[in-house]
Write an enzyme that holds these catalytic residues in place. Structure first.
Site, PDB file in Angstrom:
ATOM      1  N   GLU A 127     -14.740  71.316  -7.731  1.00 53.09           N
ATOM      2  CA  GLU A 127     -14.543  71.964  -6.504  1.00 53.09           C
ATOM      3  C   GLU A 127     -13.205  71.610  -6.049  1.00 53.09           C
ATOM      4  O   GLU A 127     -12.543  72.660  -5.235  1.00 53.09           O
ATOM      5  CB  GLU A 127     -15.531  71.111  -5.361  1.00 53.09           C
ATOM      6  N   GLU A 147     -23.948  68.428 -10.037  1.00 55.41           N
ATOM      7  CA  GLU A 147     -24.658  67.703  -9.278  1.00 55.41           C
ATOM      8  C   GLU A 147     -26.378  67.758  -9.289  1.00 55.41           C
ATOM      9  O   GLU A 147     -26.768  66.832  -9.268  1.00 55.41           O
ATOM     10  CB  GLU A 147     -24.466  68.109  -7.881  1.00 55.41           C
TER      11      GLU A 147
END
Length: 273
Positions: A127, A147
Protein backbone atom coordinates in the site's frame (compact mmCIF):
# COMPACT_ATOMS: atom_id res chain seq x y z
CA UNK A 1 12.45 20.20 11.56
CA UNK A 2 13.20 21.45 8.06
CA UNK A 3 16.26 21.97 5.93
CA UNK A 4 17.24 24.39 3.23
CA UNK A 5 19.10 23.46 0.05
CA UNK A 6 22.21 25.09 1.47
CA UNK A 7 22.30 22.75 4.44
CA UNK A 8 24.29 19.61 3.74
CA UNK A 9 22.51 16.99 5.81
CA UNK A 10 19.87 16.89 8.51
CA UNK A 11 19.04 13.55 10.10
CA UNK A 12 16.42 12.61 12.64
CA UNK A 13 15.66 9.15 14.02
CA UNK A 14 12.59 8.50 16.12
CA UNK A 15 10.71 5.25 16.76
CA UNK A 16 12.91 3.30 14.31
CA UNK A 17 12.01 5.58 11.41
CA UNK A 18 14.90 7.61 9.96
CA UNK A 19 14.40 10.91 8.15
CA UNK A 20 17.37 12.45 6.36
CA UNK A 21 17.18 15.67 4.36
CA UNK A 22 20.16 16.39 2.13
CA UNK A 23 20.33 19.01 -0.62
CA UNK A 24 16.58 19.10 -1.12
CA UNK A 25 16.05 15.32 -1.07
CA UNK A 26 14.33 13.65 1.88
CA UNK A 27 15.01 9.98 2.54
CA UNK A 28 12.67 8.05 4.82
CA UNK A 29 13.83 4.65 6.04
CA UNK A 30 11.65 2.16 7.91
CA UNK A 31 14.20 0.44 10.16
CA UNK A 32 12.42 -2.35 12.02
CA UNK A 33 14.42 -5.21 10.59
CA UNK A 34 13.52 -7.56 13.45
CA UNK A 35 9.98 -7.72 11.99
CA UNK A 36 10.93 -7.25 8.31
CA UNK A 37 10.18 -3.52 8.63
CA UNK A 38 6.58 -4.12 9.63
CA UNK A 39 4.86 -1.01 10.99
CA UNK A 40 3.24 -0.81 14.42
CA UNK A 41 1.08 2.03 15.75
CA UNK A 42 4.03 4.11 16.93
CA UNK A 43 5.86 3.80 13.62
CA UNK A 44 2.68 4.63 11.71
CA UNK A 45 2.20 7.80 13.73
CA UNK A 46 5.82 8.74 13.14
CA UNK A 47 5.45 8.26 9.36
CA UNK A 48 2.30 10.38 9.36
CA UNK A 49 4.18 13.11 11.17
CA UNK A 50 7.00 12.97 8.63
CA UNK A 51 4.63 13.49 5.70
CA UNK A 52 2.95 16.36 7.53
CA UNK A 53 6.37 17.91 8.12
CA UNK A 54 7.50 17.50 4.51
CA UNK A 55 4.31 19.09 3.24
CA UNK A 56 5.37 22.30 4.99
CA UNK A 57 9.01 22.23 3.86
CA UNK A 58 9.29 23.85 0.45
CA UNK A 59 13.02 23.18 0.31
CA UNK A 60 12.31 19.47 -0.17
CA UNK A 61 12.02 18.65 -3.86
CA UNK A 62 11.87 14.84 -3.80
CA UNK A 63 11.31 12.05 -1.28
CA UNK A 64 12.68 8.51 -1.31
CA UNK A 65 11.10 5.91 0.97
CA UNK A 66 12.65 2.50 1.58
CA UNK A 67 13.22 -0.21 4.14
CA UNK A 68 16.42 -0.89 6.04
CA UNK A 69 18.47 -3.96 5.25
CA UNK A 70 18.23 -6.20 2.21
CA UNK A 71 15.27 -8.44 2.96
CA UNK A 72 12.26 -6.18 3.14
CA UNK A 73 10.86 -2.83 2.06
CA UNK A 74 7.92 -3.28 4.46
CA UNK A 75 5.68 -6.27 5.13
CA UNK A 76 2.74 -4.22 6.37
CA UNK A 77 1.23 -4.11 9.82
CA UNK A 78 3.20 -5.64 12.64
CA UNK A 79 1.21 -8.80 13.33
CA UNK A 80 2.98 -9.19 16.66
CA UNK A 81 1.62 -5.85 17.89
CA UNK A 82 -1.49 -5.52 20.04
CA UNK A 83 -3.35 -3.72 17.24
CA UNK A 84 -4.07 -7.04 15.54
CA UNK A 85 -6.23 -8.00 18.53
CA UNK A 86 -8.91 -5.65 17.18
CA UNK A 87 -11.85 -7.15 15.32
CA UNK A 88 -12.16 -6.40 11.63
CA UNK A 89 -14.90 -3.86 12.32
CA UNK A 90 -12.81 -2.15 15.01
CA UNK A 91 -9.87 -1.94 12.63
CA UNK A 92 -12.05 -0.56 9.82
CA UNK A 93 -13.57 2.09 12.12
CA UNK A 94 -10.12 3.34 13.09
CA UNK A 95 -8.60 3.61 9.62
CA UNK A 96 -6.32 6.57 8.95
CA UNK A 97 -7.75 8.80 6.17
CA UNK A 98 -4.19 9.09 4.81
CA UNK A 99 -3.92 5.33 4.42
CA UNK A 100 -1.21 2.94 5.51
CA UNK A 101 1.95 4.61 6.75
CA UNK A 102 0.16 7.92 6.33
CA UNK A 103 0.95 7.77 2.60
CA UNK A 104 -1.10 5.27 0.60
CA UNK A 105 -4.14 7.56 0.32
CA UNK A 106 -2.55 10.95 1.02
CA UNK A 107 -3.46 13.65 -1.52
CA UNK A 108 -1.84 16.70 0.09
CA UNK A 109 1.87 15.98 -0.41
CA UNK A 110 2.92 17.96 -3.50
CA UNK A 111 6.43 16.49 -3.63
CA UNK A 112 7.35 13.47 -5.79
CA UNK A 113 7.72 10.26 -3.78
CA UNK A 114 9.96 7.46 -5.04
CA UNK A 115 9.51 4.00 -3.53
CA UNK A 116 12.88 2.25 -3.44
CA UNK A 117 11.76 -1.36 -3.09
CA UNK A 118 14.66 -3.43 -1.84
CA UNK A 119 12.79 -6.58 -0.79
CA UNK A 120 9.35 -7.75 0.31
CA UNK A 121 6.57 -5.17 -0.15
CA UNK A 122 3.56 -7.00 1.23
CA UNK A 123 0.23 -5.90 2.69
CA UNK A 124 0.64 -2.38 4.01
CA UNK A 125 4.09 -2.26 2.45
CA UNK A 126 2.47 -2.74 -0.94
CA UNK A 127 0.00 0.00 0.00
CA UNK A 128 2.91 2.38 0.68
CA UNK A 129 4.23 1.53 -2.80
CA UNK A 130 0.80 2.36 -4.22
CA UNK A 131 1.05 5.77 -2.53
CA UNK A 132 4.32 6.56 -4.33
CA UNK A 133 4.66 8.32 -7.68
CA UNK A 134 7.65 6.40 -9.02
CA UNK A 135 8.65 2.83 -8.11
CA UNK A 136 12.17 1.47 -8.56
CA UNK A 137 12.67 -2.12 -7.47
CA UNK A 138 15.43 -4.63 -7.02
CA UNK A 139 14.88 -7.69 -9.21
CA UNK A 140 14.58 -9.77 -6.03
CA UNK A 141 11.67 -7.68 -4.64
CA UNK A 142 8.29 -9.31 -4.07
CA UNK A 143 4.93 -7.54 -4.05
CA UNK A 144 1.52 -8.60 -2.80
CA UNK A 145 -1.66 -7.73 -0.94
CA UNK A 146 -1.66 -10.90 1.10
CA UNK A 147 -4.29 -9.91 3.68
CA UNK A 148 -6.94 -12.46 2.58
CA UNK A 149 -4.53 -15.24 3.48
CA UNK A 150 -4.77 -14.20 7.13
CA UNK A 151 -8.47 -13.34 7.05
CA UNK A 152 -7.94 -9.61 6.59
CA UNK A 153 -8.52 -7.02 3.86
CA UNK A 154 -6.22 -4.43 2.28
CA UNK A 155 -8.41 -1.56 3.46
CA UNK A 156 -5.70 1.11 3.75
CA UNK A 157 -5.61 1.85 0.04
CA UNK A 158 -4.55 -1.51 -1.36
CA UNK A 159 -7.80 -2.72 -2.89
CA UNK A 160 -8.95 0.63 -4.23
CA UNK A 161 -5.55 1.84 -5.42
CA UNK A 162 -4.43 -1.35 -7.17
CA UNK A 163 -7.48 -1.51 -9.45
CA UNK A 164 -6.78 2.09 -10.44
CA UNK A 165 -3.07 1.56 -11.13
CA UNK A 166 -2.99 -1.67 -13.15
CA UNK A 167 -5.40 -3.46 -15.53
CA UNK A 168 -8.51 -4.84 -13.84
CA UNK A 169 -7.84 -8.54 -14.41
CA UNK A 170 -4.24 -8.19 -13.24
CA UNK A 171 -5.37 -6.40 -10.07
CA UNK A 172 -8.10 -8.93 -9.34
CA UNK A 173 -5.70 -11.79 -10.00
CA UNK A 174 -3.66 -10.54 -7.06
CA UNK A 175 -6.48 -9.31 -4.82
CA UNK A 176 -8.58 -12.49 -5.02
CA UNK A 177 -5.68 -14.86 -4.41
CA UNK A 178 -3.41 -12.92 -2.06
CA UNK A 179 -0.51 -14.13 -4.18
CA UNK A 180 2.83 -12.38 -4.53
CA UNK A 181 4.49 -11.21 -7.74
CA UNK A 182 8.08 -10.41 -8.52
CA UNK A 183 9.38 -7.04 -9.69
CA UNK A 184 9.49 -8.01 -13.37
CA UNK A 185 5.82 -9.00 -13.31
CA UNK A 186 4.83 -5.79 -11.55
CA UNK A 187 6.78 -3.81 -14.14
CA UNK A 188 4.91 -5.63 -16.91
CA UNK A 189 1.63 -4.65 -15.20
CA UNK A 190 2.77 -1.01 -15.17
CA UNK A 191 3.21 -0.49 -11.43
CA UNK A 192 7.03 -0.52 -11.34
CA UNK A 193 9.02 2.00 -13.39
CA UNK A 194 12.40 0.27 -13.34
CA UNK A 195 13.84 -3.07 -12.21
CA UNK A 196 17.55 -3.41 -11.49
CA UNK A 197 19.88 -5.68 -9.59
CA UNK A 198 20.13 -5.08 -5.86
CA UNK A 199 23.61 -3.60 -6.22
CA UNK A 200 22.35 -1.11 -8.83
CA UNK A 201 19.30 0.01 -6.83
CA UNK A 202 20.88 3.08 -5.22
CA UNK A 203 22.24 4.34 -8.54
CA UNK A 204 18.94 3.78 -10.32
CA UNK A 205 17.00 5.74 -7.70
CA UNK A 206 19.57 8.53 -7.87
CA UNK A 207 19.03 8.80 -11.63
CA UNK A 208 15.32 9.37 -11.07
CA UNK A 209 16.04 11.91 -8.34
CA UNK A 210 18.46 13.78 -10.59
CA UNK A 211 15.86 13.98 -13.35
CA UNK A 212 13.32 15.43 -10.92
CA UNK A 213 15.86 17.97 -9.66
CA UNK A 214 16.57 19.03 -13.24
CA UNK A 215 12.98 20.30 -13.48
CA UNK A 216 11.61 23.52 -12.06
CA UNK A 217 10.46 22.91 -8.46
CA UNK A 218 7.29 24.94 -8.96
CA UNK A 219 6.42 22.97 -12.11
CA UNK A 220 6.92 19.63 -10.36
CA UNK A 221 4.74 20.66 -7.42
CA UNK A 222 2.06 21.89 -9.80
CA UNK A 223 2.09 18.64 -11.77
CA UNK A 224 1.67 16.50 -8.68
CA UNK A 225 -1.04 18.71 -7.19
CA UNK A 226 -2.94 18.75 -10.46
CA UNK A 227 -2.84 14.95 -10.67
CA UNK A 228 -3.77 14.22 -7.06
CA UNK A 229 -6.49 16.83 -6.81
CA UNK A 230 -8.25 16.20 -10.11
CA UNK A 231 -8.35 12.41 -10.56
CA UNK A 232 -12.12 12.43 -10.05
CA UNK A 233 -12.69 14.95 -12.86
CA UNK A 234 -12.73 14.73 -16.63
CA UNK A 235 -9.64 16.08 -18.39
CA UNK A 236 -11.56 19.16 -19.48
CA UNK A 237 -12.85 19.83 -15.96
CA UNK A 238 -9.38 19.27 -14.51
CA UNK A 239 -7.78 21.73 -16.92
CA UNK A 240 -10.08 24.50 -15.76
CA UNK A 241 -9.32 24.10 -12.07
CA UNK A 242 -7.23 26.98 -10.67
CA UNK A 243 -5.19 25.06 -8.11
CA UNK A 244 -2.75 27.00 -5.87
CA UNK A 245 0.40 25.21 -7.07
CA UNK A 246 -0.64 25.69 -10.70
CA UNK A 247 -1.18 29.42 -10.31
CA UNK A 248 2.09 29.78 -8.41
CA UNK A 249 4.00 27.95 -11.14
CA UNK A 250 2.51 30.06 -13.92
CA UNK A 251 3.61 33.26 -12.18
CA UNK A 252 6.91 31.98 -10.80
CA UNK A 253 10.52 33.07 -11.09
CA UNK A 254 11.20 29.49 -12.18
CA UNK A 255 9.06 30.06 -15.26
CA UNK A 256 11.04 33.14 -16.24
CA UNK A 257 14.38 31.45 -15.51
CA UNK A 258 13.46 28.46 -17.68
CA UNK A 259 12.85 30.68 -20.69
CA UNK A 260 16.05 32.68 -20.09
CA UNK A 261 18.16 29.53 -19.74
CA UNK A 262 16.73 28.09 -22.94
CA UNK A 263 17.46 31.26 -24.86
CA UNK A 264 20.97 31.50 -23.42
CA UNK A 265 21.65 27.80 -24.07
CA UNK A 266 22.55 27.00 -20.47
CA UNK A 267 21.21 24.93 -17.63
CA UNK A 268 18.61 26.75 -15.56
CA UNK A 269 19.36 27.72 -11.97
CA UNK A 270 15.97 27.31 -10.35
CA UNK A 271 15.00 29.87 -7.68
CA UNK A 272 12.33 27.44 -6.51
CA UNK A 273 9.66 30.10 -6.32
Amino acid sequence: MSATLEEATVEERVDQITLTIENGVATVVIDRQHVLNAVDGTAHARLNGIWDQLEQDESVRAVVITGAGTRAFCVGADMSASAVDKTGLEYWAGLDPNGFGGLSLRTTLDVPVIAKVNGYALGGGMEIVLGADIVVAAETAKFGLTEPRVGRLALDGGIHQLVRRVPYTQAMGMLLTGRTADAAEMQAMGLVNEVVSAKELDAAVQRWVDQILACAPTSVRAVKQMVTQTSHLTATEARGLRLPALMAALDSEDSAEGVRAFQEKRRPEWPGR
